[in-house]
Design an enzyme around this catalytic site. Structure first.
Site, mmCIF file in Angstrom:
data_model
loop_
_atom_site.group_PDB
_atom_site.id
_atom_site.type_symbol
_atom_site.label_atom_id
_atom_site.label_comp_id
_atom_site.label_asym_id
_atom_site.label_seq_id
_atom_site.Cartn_x
_atom_site.Cartn_y
_atom_site.Cartn_z
ATOM 1 N N ARG A 65 -30.593 36.407 22.646
ATOM 2 C CA ARG A 65 -29.143 36.314 22.743
ATOM 3 C C ARG A 65 -28.712 36.428 24.197
ATOM 4 N NH1 ARG A 65 -26.818 37.199 17.774
ATOM 5 N NH2 ARG A 65 -25.087 36.043 18.706
ATOM 6 N N LYS A 104 -20.352 41.009 7.748
ATOM 7 C CA LYS A 104 -19.646 39.762 8.042
ATOM 8 C C LYS A 104 -19.397 38.926 6.782
ATOM 9 C CE LYS A 104 -21.732 39.570 12.644
ATOM 10 N NZ LYS A 104 -22.536 38.764 13.590
ATOM 11 N N PRO A 145 -18.145 33.683 14.381
ATOM 12 C CA PRO A 145 -17.273 34.756 13.893
ATOM 13 C C PRO A 145 -18.059 36.052 13.696
ATOM 14 C CG PRO A 145 -16.872 32.721 12.691
ATOM 15 C CD PRO A 145 -18.095 32.491 13.529
ATOM 16 N N GLU A 146 -17.556 37.128 14.271
ATOM 17 C CA GLU A 146 -18.188 38.434 14.136
ATOM 18 C C GLU A 146 -17.280 39.325 13.288
ATOM 19 O OE1 GLU A 146 -19.471 39.839 17.979
ATOM 20 O OE2 GLU A 146 -20.465 37.961 18.454
#
Length: 269
Positions: free
Chosen positions: A259, A57, A2-3
């Site tokens: 990433r 976040k 979740p971002e």
């Protein structure tokens, strides 16, 4: 993972059911997620929820006697349910309300967190953060100044929470593609015009993702249990080997800052 859009969607989904309600009790089905769950959270029992806000976040469930801070980690989600709804596997935390509802936290990978902070004492996890990306403080002048002389790849730069919070991997990939900027470009080499375009695309991409309910790739669900639909809007993320939607060349993938990074070697310079 979740971002920012997914966390904001969660905030928007749970807030109408919780603000103004009284916390009846916490139920912890595990003593630890990413960190130990603090028993001080129980100090919030009997308190009225005054607000639910977001910083980066993190979700902040605010009362007069302190704040519960929630991070969804890699696979967390929040749902508002009836109090008698039976818990399922990976349902680790319930926040019970006196109106017969519960806020239930599910996290298969247990990389999320529930934390506590005292009134008017921001938690350490919220320190040293840059501006929110959807505010006026995040603008081309600001990032251009921060990037002066920086050789770090632009993708890593915009994902640095000390520069700007909440621009996660999915949305960094998408924003750089829309701006036609190669993800390995040194941040200090961007022109003012490129910064203006990139900032605009970061804001627009995040706003559209929020409107679409976030991105569901595996675990994320909205507060009503529905998936996010922004995955249907993705142009490059997760599409290595597929044709570029602009030029038709195969999209590429490489690791940048550990990433996965997706881009078009023709369109992005």
């Amino acid at each position: 993972m979740p971002e920012l859009p997914e966390v904001e969607v969660s905030r928007m989904g749970i807030s109408p059911h919780m603000i103004g309600q009284t916390i009846k009790a916490f139920v912890f089905r595990t003593p630890k997620l990413r960190w130990d769950i603090p028993q001080k959270l129980k100090k919030l029992e009997g308190q009225v929820i005054r607000n639910i806000s977001r910083r980066a976040k993190y979700l902040l469930i605010e009362t007069d006697e302190g704040t519960a801070i929630v991070h969804l980690g890699m696979s967390g989600s929040l749902r508002v349910l009836d109090a008698d709804f039976p818990p399922a596997k990976h349902d680790h935390v319930d926040l019970k309300l006196t109106n017969g509802k519960i806020l239930r936290y599910n996290d298969p990978r247990r990389f999320g967190a529930w934390l506590w902070s005292a009134p008017n004492e921001p938690h350490a996890v919220l320190g040293h953060m840059g501006p929110e990306p959807l505010t006026e403080e995040f603008n081309a002048d600001y990032v251009a100044e921060k990037a002066k002389g920086k050789r770090v790849a632009i993708k890593q730069f915009i994902m640095d929470n000390k520069i700007v919070v909440g621009v996660g991997n999915i949305y960094a990939n998408e924003s750089l593609f829309k701006s036609r900027i190669h993800p390995t470009r040194p941040a200090g080499k961007l022109t003012k015009k490129e910064w203006q375009l990139l900032v605009e695309n970061i804001k627009a991409t995040l706003e559209i993702a929020i409107q679409q309910g976030g991105t569901t790739l595996k675990d994320f669900a909205q507060a009503d249990g529905k998936p996010g639909y922004f995955a249907q809007e993705l142009l490059v993320y997760g599409k290595a080997g597929e044709p570029c939607p602009e030029c038709g060349e195969a999209l590429q993938e490489q690791k940048i800052g550990q990433r996965n990074t997706f881009f078009c070697g023709v369109c992005q310079k």
